[in-house]
Design a protein around this motif. Structure first.
Motif, short mmCIF file in Angstrom:
data_model
loop_
_atom_site.label_atom_id
_atom_site.label_comp_id
_atom_site.label_asym_id
_atom_site.label_seq_id
_atom_site.Cartn_x
_atom_site.Cartn_y
_atom_site.Cartn_z
N MET A 41 7.50 3.75 7.84
CA MET A 41 8.29 3.40 6.67
C MET A 41 7.58 3.74 5.37
N VAL A 42 6.27 3.58 5.34
CA VAL A 42 5.55 3.81 4.08
C VAL A 42 5.64 5.26 3.64
N THR A 43 5.79 6.18 4.60
CA THR A 43 5.94 7.59 4.22
C THR A 43 7.41 7.97 4.04
N GLU A 44 8.30 7.39 4.83
CA GLU A 44 9.72 7.73 4.73
C GLU A 44 10.35 7.12 3.48
N TYR A 45 9.86 5.96 3.05
CA TYR A 45 10.52 5.27 1.95
C TYR A 45 10.50 6.10 0.66
N GLY A 46 9.40 6.80 0.40
CA GLY A 46 9.33 7.62 -0.80
C GLY A 46 10.41 8.69 -0.80
N ARG A 47 10.58 9.37 0.34
CA ARG A 47 11.63 10.40 0.43
C ARG A 47 13.01 9.78 0.27
N TRP B 173 0.84 -1.20 0.00
CA TRP B 173 0.00 0.00 0.00
C TRP B 173 0.88 1.25 0.00
N GLY B 174 1.89 1.24 0.85
CA GLY B 174 2.79 2.39 0.90
C GLY B 174 3.60 2.55 -0.37
N ALA B 175 4.06 1.43 -0.96
CA ALA B 175 4.85 1.50 -2.18
C ALA B 175 4.03 2.02 -3.35
N ARG B 176 2.73 1.80 -3.31
CA ARG B 176 1.87 2.27 -4.40
C ARG B 176 1.67 3.77 -4.36
N ARG B 177 1.55 4.34 -3.16
CA ARG B 177 1.23 5.76 -3.05
C ARG B 177 2.35 6.61 -2.47
N GLY B 178 3.17 6.01 -1.60
CA GLY B 178 4.17 6.79 -0.88
C GLY B 178 5.17 7.51 -1.76
N PRO B 179 5.87 6.83 -2.69
CA PRO B 179 6.88 7.52 -3.49
C PRO B 179 6.30 8.67 -4.30
N ARG B 180 5.11 8.48 -4.87
CA ARG B 180 4.52 9.55 -5.67
C ARG B 180 4.21 10.77 -4.81
N THR B 181 3.61 10.53 -3.64
CA THR B 181 3.29 11.63 -2.74
C THR B 181 4.56 12.32 -2.24
N ALA B 182 5.59 11.53 -1.92
CA ALA B 182 6.85 12.11 -1.44
C ALA B 182 7.50 12.97 -2.51
N ALA B 183 7.49 12.50 -3.77
CA ALA B 183 8.06 13.29 -4.85
C ALA B 183 7.31 14.60 -5.04
N GLN B 184 5.99 14.54 -4.94
CA GLN B 184 5.20 15.77 -5.08
C GLN B 184 5.47 16.73 -3.92
N GLU B 185 5.65 16.17 -2.71
CA GLU B 185 5.93 17.04 -1.57
C GLU B 185 7.30 17.70 -1.73
N LEU B 186 8.31 16.93 -2.16
CA LEU B 186 9.64 17.50 -2.35
C LEU B 186 9.63 18.58 -3.43
N ALA B 187 8.88 18.35 -4.51
CA ALA B 187 8.79 19.35 -5.56
C ALA B 187 8.12 20.63 -5.04
N ALA B 188 7.09 20.45 -4.22
CA ALA B 188 6.42 21.61 -3.64
C ALA B 188 7.34 22.36 -2.69
N ARG B 189 8.11 21.64 -1.89
CA ARG B 189 9.05 22.29 -0.98
C ARG B 189 10.13 23.04 -1.76
N ALA B 190 10.62 22.43 -2.85
CA ALA B 190 11.63 23.10 -3.66
C ALA B 190 11.07 24.37 -4.29
N ALA B 191 9.83 24.30 -4.78
CA ALA B 191 9.20 25.49 -5.36
C ALA B 191 9.02 26.58 -4.31
N PHE B 192 8.59 26.18 -3.13
CA PHE B 192 8.43 27.16 -2.04
C PHE B 192 9.77 27.82 -1.70
N GLY B 193 10.83 27.01 -1.68
CA GLY B 193 12.16 27.56 -1.40
C GLY B 193 12.60 28.54 -2.47
N ARG B 194 12.36 28.21 -3.74
CA ARG B 194 12.75 29.11 -4.84
C ARG B 194 12.01 30.43 -4.75
#
Length: 522
Positions: free
Chosen positions: A299-305, A179-200
């Motif tokens: 782990m399901v949330t940390e693994y994506g990051r 369940w985490g592998a199906r959704r976690g990496p995608r959500t983590a990537a979107q969160e990192l992209a949003a954080r990077a945009a906010f930083g810029r």
């Protein structure tokens, strides 16, 4: 990539001891509950049978106390060694990453100098500290604990009970992980992209506030920053939902396992396969193994990051070291095709923008691939030189030199750490930069802020003079200077380095005058 990063972080050997203690913690916890369940059931049955006075309570009670003490001390040791090993692993990983960056192609390094890119490297290595703590150690320790407790239950109550308790916990863990592998990496990537945009957007609001205000873009930039922040909050909420979903799967699994253990225990007691005390021990074993699978919810949330960071950091560990072999000798004469440049001579390179002047200079400095025309430094290809030996003899000042936050003395000390103040002042005088208020103690901000563009370039030229190179390569050395100052600076460099060969690229005709050789690119 993940395996390569784990090997780097675990190279010190401390990870193995921390993992062993993590296994001991889980086994001691499971043993404590199993023994407690058996003890409670057995003492109750002995009391009902009127044999309480003959029941041995001392050894089970002492074992329970011993397991409790073992679990507590092991948990302390596991936290201590685990975090210590992780910090050591992150430090080792940083060294490997920085070493890889130092071996990276010049163009990649130029891009990496940007604040956002460099900050991403630092953030990625920090994110990977969760790899041992949140992924590897919990997975390995949990699997060992489930197998070990399953084996114990199989010995006490038979294979069916062991298969049910161990199998359902493993199945629930796999379900939560999928369940985490199906959704976690995608959500983590979107969160990192949003954080990077906010930083810029935030950095632009600070660094380019005046320009944004002049052009009326300040409200728009602020709105974009706020939208990015809202996106970060939205992704964080989704990750929290993923974690709660995984926790629900694990909780339902544990409840089902305990319910099944009760039913199988009742059937086993009824059939005479084992006694009620063993049935109670099996129930508590089903409860105890919930601790082994509990880390999966994080782990399901940390693994994506972690996976996202590993995909960026991993390639830096694979950059091969330079294969240069030249150890001694001079870089002169410099030959470019049929042209030969010796000590004390100047080659001026000109041509329109995009003609390849900077590329040619990078090739001479050993920072670009071999191409035509062939280039030789002392008869050797630039890329075949040992990196340290080449940099000791050759210095290049690019169009955008790197300056650090600190004093003028700090910036000059990068080229000559043991130079006396008189030498530093002489280098500044050669490039007409000895007039600054504050002298060598003048404080500069990051990137040389506090000096004009022309002054920053002259500071980089002074630093190059202190290196006393055999070959000096200059890319647009007088950009931002008036004609008189430009002539004085070039004359000062020639006077300070009379035996050095100089290759300079410039658009200004005055910079090209007096050169021994001219090369026109088109």
């Amino acid at each position: 990539m993940m395996w390569r990063i784990w090997r780097v972080m675990a190279a010190g050997g401390h990870m193995g001891r921390a993992m062993l203690l993590a296994v001991v913690v889980l086994l001691a916890g499971a043993g404590l509950l199993v023994l407690s369940g058996w003890f409670i059931s057995a003492t109750a049955l002995a009391g009902l049978a009127g044999a309480g006075g003959m029941f041995d309570v001392f050894r089970p009670a002492a074992s329970i106390r011993g397991l409790a003490l073992l679990r507590t001390t092991s948990r302390y040791g596991e936290r201590w060694l685990g975090h210590d090993a992780t910090l050591r692993g992150v430090a080792a990983l940083r060294l490997m990453v920085l070493g890889g960056l130092a071996r990276a192609p010049w163009r990649q390094l130029q891009r990496q100098r940007r604040g956002a890119a460099l900050a991403q490297v630092v953030a990625d290595t920090d994110t990977l500290d969760a790899l041992p703590l949140r992924v590897v150690m919990p997975l390995v320790a949990g699997l060992i604990a489930i197998v070990a407790v399953g084996g114990l239950i199989g010995w006490l109550a038979g294979g069916v009970m062991a298969l049910w308790i161990a199998g359902t916990h493993l199945g629930g863990a796999i379900a939560a992980g999928l369940w985490g592998a199906r959704r976690g990496p995608r959500t983590a990537a979107q969160e990192l992209a949003a954080r990077a945009a906010f930083g810029r957007y935030t950095l632009d609001l600070i660094a380019a506030r005046d320009d944004l205000a002049i052009h009326g873009r300040l409200p728009h930039q602020l709105a974009q920053a706020m939208q990015a922040e809202a996106r970060v909050a939205e992704m964080a909420a989704l990750q929290d939902l993923d974690e709660r979903d995984a926790a629900l799967i694990l909780d339902l699994t544990r409840a089902a396992t305990m319910g099944g253990a009760l039913a199988l225990g009742a059937m086993g007691v009824e059939s005479g396969a084992f006694g009620p005390a063993i049935a109670g021990a099996c129930f508590f074993a089903a409860l105890a193994l919930g601790e082994a699978t509990a880390p999966l919810r994080r782990m399901v949330t940390e693994y994506g990051r972690i996976r996202d960071a590993a995909q960026r950091v991993g390639p830096m560990l694979e950059i091969p070291a330079p294969q240069g072999t030249a150890q001694t000798g001079a870089v002169l004469p410099l030959t470019i095709g049929d042209l030969t440049l010796g000590a004390g001579q100047v080659l001026a390179v000109s041509g329109p923008s995009g003609a390849g002047k900077t590329t040619l200079l990078e090739r001479i400095a050993g920072l670009g691939p071999d191409a035509e025309p062939p280039i030789r430094l002392g008869g050797i290809r630039p890329t075949d030189w040992d990196e340290g030996e080449l940099r000791a003899r050759l210095t290049m000042v690019p169009q955008r030199p790197a300056l650090i936050a600190g004093t003028l003395r700090d910036n000059l000390a990068l080229a000559a750490p043991v130079a006396e103040d008189a030498e530093l002042l002489a280098a500044l005088q050669a490039v007409r930069l000895d007039h600054l208020r504050g002298g060598l103690d003048l404080w500069l901000k990051d990137g040389g802020a506090g000096l004009s563009g022309g002054e920053q370039r002259r500071l980089a030229l002074a630093r190059a003079i202190l290196r006393q190179p055999q070959l000096l390569i200059l890319d647009e050395p007088t950009e931002g200077l008036d004609a008189a100052t430009a002539r004085a600076v070039l004359a000062g460099i020639r006077q300070a380095l009379p035996q050095a060969a100089i290759v300079l690229a410039s658009h200004r005709p005055s910079d090209l005058q007096g050169a021994d050789f001219r090369m026109e690119l088109s």
